[in-house]
Design a protein around this motif. Structure first.
Motif, PDB file in Angstrom:
ATOM      1  N   VAL A 135      32.354  37.413  45.651  1.00  0.00           N
ATOM      2  CA  VAL A 135      33.003  36.850  46.836  1.00  0.00           C
ATOM      3  C   VAL A 135      34.484  36.582  46.559  1.00  0.00           C
ATOM      4  O   VAL A 135      34.851  36.080  45.499  1.00  0.00           O
ATOM      5  CB  VAL A 135      32.308  35.532  47.262  1.00  0.00           C
ATOM      6  CG1 VAL A 135      33.043  34.897  48.437  1.00  0.00           C
ATOM      7  CG2 VAL A 135      30.849  35.796  47.621  1.00  0.00           C
ATOM      8  N   GLY A 136      35.319  36.897  47.524  1.00  0.00           N
ATOM      9  CA  GLY A 136      36.750  36.649  47.458  1.00  0.00           C
ATOM     10  C   GLY A 136      37.420  37.480  48.541  1.00  0.00           C
ATOM     11  O   GLY A 136      36.753  38.044  49.409  1.00  0.00           O
ATOM     12  N   LEU A 137      38.739  37.558  48.515  1.00  0.00           N
ATOM     13  CA  LEU A 137      39.415  38.501  49.411  1.00  0.00           C
ATOM     14  C   LEU A 137      38.871  39.901  49.137  1.00  0.00           C
ATOM     15  O   LEU A 137      38.531  40.643  50.058  1.00  0.00           O
ATOM     16  CB  LEU A 137      40.929  38.462  49.183  1.00  0.00           C
ATOM     17  CG  LEU A 137      41.744  39.575  49.857  1.00  0.00           C
ATOM     18  CD1 LEU A 137      41.595  39.534  51.371  1.00  0.00           C
ATOM     19  CD2 LEU A 137      43.209  39.484  49.447  1.00  0.00           C
ATOM     20  N   PHE A 138      38.808  40.245  47.850  1.00  0.00           N
ATOM     21  CA  PHE A 138      38.186  41.489  47.410  1.00  0.00           C
ATOM     22  C   PHE A 138      36.830  41.180  46.775  1.00  0.00           C
ATOM     23  O   PHE A 138      36.623  40.102  46.231  1.00  0.00           O
ATOM     24  CB  PHE A 138      39.060  42.198  46.369  1.00  0.00           C
ATOM     25  CG  PHE A 138      40.407  42.638  46.875  1.00  0.00           C
ATOM     26  CD1 PHE A 138      40.581  43.892  47.429  1.00  0.00           C
ATOM     27  CD2 PHE A 138      41.501  41.789  46.779  1.00  0.00           C
ATOM     28  CE1 PHE A 138      41.822  44.301  47.888  1.00  0.00           C
ATOM     29  CE2 PHE A 138      42.755  42.185  47.231  1.00  0.00           C
ATOM     30  CZ  PHE A 138      42.905  43.450  47.795  1.00  0.00           C
ATOM     31  N   SER A 139      35.952  42.150  46.827  1.00  0.00           N
ATOM     32  CA  SER A 139      34.685  42.014  46.115  1.00  0.00           C
ATOM     33  C   SER A 139      34.922  42.174  44.612  1.00  0.00           C
ATOM     34  O   SER A 139      34.573  41.302  43.815  1.00  0.00           O
ATOM     35  CB  SER A 139      33.686  43.064  46.613  1.00  0.00           C
ATOM     36  OG  SER A 139      32.484  42.999  45.878  1.00  0.00           O
TER      37      SER A 139
END
Length: 209
Positions: A135-139
């Motif tokens: 999880v995050g802006l990007f995986s």
């Protein structure tokens, strides 16, 4: 009289047909006319730009365009302006952000391209699924470059590998990234990444609560 009426109607129909045909021909030419001298962006991007090194960048100005980064995980992307919390909230519509990744046959591939925040900010990113991983802006970031980016008021909740920038980062360069917000998870939770391998990091500023 009837013969004259028929002749008038026939002449009128021919004129209408000529006008309609001319209109269709003009419509067919318009796309070519408008494309001349304009850089047409691929996919869902309105604009691109080519830098002094002849590198083409997709320009991002909306949450929809940000989400489209997953269509080409090896591309070059640059923010054109701030993406506000209000705009992000409208885009999410009560749901959760889907971390950027390239989906291939139900498998997620990491982002391997370049993302230049250009000094602008993205505000209001959030996830709510406590069972979600990466999880995050990007995986995931692998052999990627992210720089000059501000993430304001993030709210990421997940299970494992939860970070502000990405769930996991490896063999990448991160420079000038500022993150503020709340990040929660059960395993491998980090301020800017949940899982980290061989990363060149310069100037990371974090404000978490």
């Amino acid at each position: 009289m009837r013969k004259k009426d028929r002749q008038k109607r026939s002449k009128l129909l021919r004129q209408i047909g000529i006008v309609a045909l001319t209109f269709l021909m003009v419509l067919g030419l318009l796309p070519g006319l408008f494309q001349q001298g304009v850089v047409q962006a691929r996919s869902c991007y309105e604009m691109t730009e080519i830098d002094s090194n002849n590198v083409e960048w997709n320009l991002i100005s909306t949450p929809e365009e940000l989400y489209c980064v997953g269509e080409d995980a090896n591309g070059n992307y640059k923010l054109k302006n701030d993406i506000s919390e209000a705009d992000m909230s409208t885009f999410l519509n009560g749901g959760s952000w889907t971390p950027i990744a390239y989906e291939v046959e139900d498998e997620s591939e990491p982002f391997t391209g370049r993302f230049d925040g250009n000094g602008y900010s993205i505000s209001g990113l959030k996830t709510t699924d406590e069972n979600q991983n990466d999880v995050g802006l990007f995986s995931d970031l692998y052999d990627a470059e992210v720089k000059n980016l501000i993430l304001n008021n993030v709210s990421f909740t997940g299970n494992a590998s939860v970070g502000g920038l990405a769930g996991s980062i490896s063999n990448s360069r991160i420079e000038g990234v500022h993150i503020s917000g709340n990040i929660q998870g059960n395993r491998r939770v980090g301020a800017y990444q949940g899982f980290l391998i061989t990363v060149n990091i310069l100037i990371i500023v974090l404000t978490l609560w």
